[in-house]
Motif scaffolding. Structure first.
Motif, PDB file in Angstrom:
ATOM      1  N   TYR A 172     -76.489   1.831  -9.336  1.00 39.36           N
ATOM      2  CA  TYR A 172     -77.011   1.736  -7.880  1.00 39.36           C
ATOM      3  C   TYR A 172     -77.942   3.059  -7.743  1.00 39.36           C
ATOM      4  O   TYR A 172     -77.651   4.200  -7.923  1.00 39.36           O
ATOM      5  N   ILE A 173     -79.219   2.757  -7.506  1.00 37.65           N
ATOM      6  CA  ILE A 173     -79.969   3.783  -6.769  1.00 37.65           C
ATOM      7  C   ILE A 173     -79.657   4.155  -5.389  1.00 37.65           C
ATOM      8  O   ILE A 173     -80.104   3.704  -4.413  1.00 37.65           O
ATOM      9  N   GLN A 174     -79.085   5.302  -5.495  1.00 45.58           N
ATOM     10  CA  GLN A 174     -78.708   5.874  -3.963  1.00 45.58           C
ATOM     11  C   GLN A 174     -79.799   6.824  -3.481  1.00 45.58           C
ATOM     12  O   GLN A 174     -80.101   6.360  -2.454  1.00 45.58           O
ATOM     13  N   ASP A 175     -80.468   7.503  -4.173  1.00 40.69           N
ATOM     14  CA  ASP A 175     -81.626   8.293  -3.469  1.00 40.69           C
ATOM     15  C   ASP A 175     -82.735   8.299  -4.476  1.00 40.69           C
ATOM     16  O   ASP A 175     -82.734   8.329  -5.493  1.00 40.69           O
ATOM     17  N   LEU A 176     -83.929   8.009  -3.571  1.00 41.54           N
ATOM     18  CA  LEU A 176     -85.456   8.062  -4.322  1.00 41.54           C
ATOM     19  C   LEU A 176     -86.439   9.029  -3.295  1.00 41.54           C
ATOM     20  O   LEU A 176     -86.407   8.495  -2.571  1.00 41.54           O
ATOM     21  N   LEU A 177     -86.460  10.223  -3.817  1.00 46.60           N
ATOM     22  CA  LEU A 177     -87.278  11.048  -3.003  1.00 46.60           C
ATOM     23  C   LEU A 177     -88.505  11.541  -3.797  1.00 46.60           C
ATOM     24  O   LEU A 177     -88.457  11.980  -4.841  1.00 46.60           O
ATOM     25  N   VAL A 178     -89.677  11.724  -3.126  1.00 48.55           N
ATOM     26  CA  VAL A 178     -90.643  12.296  -3.732  1.00 48.55           C
ATOM     27  C   VAL A 178     -91.376  13.446  -2.508  1.00 48.55           C
ATOM     28  O   VAL A 178     -91.538  12.862  -1.327  1.00 48.55           O
ATOM     29  N   ALA A 179     -91.490  14.658  -2.955  1.00 43.09           N
ATOM     30  CA  ALA A 179     -92.078  15.490  -1.976  1.00 43.09           C
ATOM     31  C   ALA A 179     -93.255  14.887  -1.133  1.00 43.09           C
ATOM     32  O   ALA A 179     -94.154  14.310  -1.856  1.00 43.09           O
ATOM     33  N   PRO A 180     -93.372  15.533  -0.066  1.00 45.19           N
ATOM     34  CA  PRO A 180     -94.487  14.734   0.959  1.00 45.19           C
ATOM     35  C   PRO A 180     -95.950  14.865   0.182  1.00 45.19           C
ATOM     36  O   PRO A 180     -96.587  14.166   0.180  1.00 45.19           O
ATOM     37  N   GLY A 181     -96.166  15.928  -0.159  1.00 42.62           N
ATOM     38  CA  GLY A 181     -97.456  16.256  -1.052  1.00 42.62           C
ATOM     39  C   GLY A 181     -97.847  15.570  -2.080  1.00 42.62           C
ATOM     40  O   GLY A 181     -98.869  15.286  -2.525  1.00 42.62           O
ATOM     41  N   PHE A 182     -96.854  14.961  -2.654  1.00 46.05           N
ATOM     42  CA  PHE A 182     -96.818  14.034  -4.020  1.00 46.05           C
ATOM     43  C   PHE A 182     -96.630  12.551  -4.088  1.00 46.05           C
ATOM     44  O   PHE A 182     -96.702  11.755  -4.889  1.00 46.05           O
ATOM     45  N   GLN A 234     -97.190   8.559  -2.894  1.00 45.36           N
ATOM     46  CA  GLN A 234     -98.387   7.655  -3.152  1.00 45.36           C
ATOM     47  C   GLN A 234     -99.222   7.820  -4.568  1.00 45.36           C
ATOM     48  O   GLN A 234    -100.267   7.798  -4.502  1.00 45.36           O
ATOM     49  N   GLN A 235     -98.471   8.614  -5.424  1.00 50.20           N
ATOM     50  CA  GLN A 235     -99.109   8.770  -6.668  1.00 50.20           C
ATOM     51  C   GLN A 235     -98.405   8.203  -7.839  1.00 50.20           C
ATOM     52  O   GLN A 235     -98.599   8.695  -8.863  1.00 50.20           O
ATOM     53  N   GLY A 236     -97.720   7.519  -7.563  1.00 49.87           N
ATOM     54  CA  GLY A 236     -96.805   6.644  -8.636  1.00 49.87           C
ATOM     55  C   GLY A 236     -95.572   7.398  -9.156  1.00 49.87           C
ATOM     56  O   GLY A 236     -94.889   6.935 -10.226  1.00 49.87           O
ATOM     57  N   ILE A 237     -95.122   8.594  -8.611  1.00 44.03           N
ATOM     58  CA  ILE A 237     -94.172   9.330  -9.087  1.00 44.03           C
ATOM     59  C   ILE A 237     -92.836   8.694  -8.954  1.00 44.03           C
ATOM     60  O   ILE A 237     -91.984   8.575  -9.901  1.00 44.03           O
ATOM     61  N   GLY A 238     -92.467   8.086  -7.708  1.00 41.01           N
ATOM     62  CA  GLY A 238     -91.292   7.161  -7.599  1.00 41.01           C
ATOM     63  C   GLY A 238     -91.118   6.294  -8.633  1.00 41.01           C
ATOM     64  O   GLY A 238     -90.305   5.623  -9.145  1.00 41.01           O
ATOM     65  N   THR A 239     -92.563   5.303  -8.673  1.00 42.95           N
ATOM     66  CA  THR A 239     -92.390   4.182  -9.760  1.00 42.95           C
ATOM     67  C   THR A 239     -91.943   4.787 -11.179  1.00 42.95           C
ATOM     68  O   THR A 239     -91.278   4.202 -11.762  1.00 42.95           O
ATOM     69  N   LYS A 240     -92.513   6.006 -11.625  1.00 43.63           N
ATOM     70  CA  LYS A 240     -91.950   6.437 -12.664  1.00 43.63           C
ATOM     71  C   LYS A 240     -90.688   6.962 -12.856  1.00 43.63           C
ATOM     72  O   LYS A 240     -90.098   6.704 -14.171  1.00 43.63           O
ATOM     73  N   LEU A 241     -90.251   7.345 -11.819  1.00 41.47           N
ATOM     74  CA  LEU A 241     -88.517   7.758 -11.940  1.00 41.47           C
ATOM     75  C   LEU A 241     -87.923   6.541 -12.198  1.00 41.47           C
ATOM     76  O   LEU A 241     -86.681   6.661 -12.714  1.00 41.47           O
ATOM     77  N   MET A 242     -88.224   5.476 -11.463  1.00 37.55           N
ATOM     78  CA  MET A 242     -87.595   4.095 -11.299  1.00 37.55           C
ATOM     79  C   MET A 242     -87.381   3.689 -12.983  1.00 37.55           C
ATOM     80  O   MET A 242     -86.564   3.069 -13.443  1.00 37.55           O
TER      81      MET A 242
END
Length: 71
Positions: free
Chosen positions: A51-61, A63-71
């Motif tokens: 289960y993905i409990q938390d997915l966080l990306v720093a505000p300045g980063f 909408q750059q695809g970082i969350g998608t890459k972490l997934m």
């Protein structure tokens, strides 16, 4: 990281957050030089449930695809 995205319910009790992180199945992070810019935390039974409990990306980063890459 949690404070930067406004998840203050997590950071109100740092000892509990620390224990939650320790007990996670996995933590995957994204970095820019020495700065933590993304984090995904998983929980589960270690066999069939993840289960993905938390997915966080720093505000300045965001909408750059970082969350998608972490997934």
């Amino acid at each position: 990281m949690y404070n930067s995205v406004g998840w203050s319910a997590y950071t109100a009790q740092p000892a509990i957050l620390n224990q939650a992180i320790i007990n996670s199945l996995d933590i995957i992070t994204a970095w820019q030089n020495q700065r933590l810019i993304g984090l995904i935390r998983t929980v589960g039974d270690g066999q069939t449930i993840l289960y993905i409990q938390d997915l966080l990306v720093a505000p300045g980063f965001q909408q750059q695809g970082i969350g998608t890459k972490l997934m």
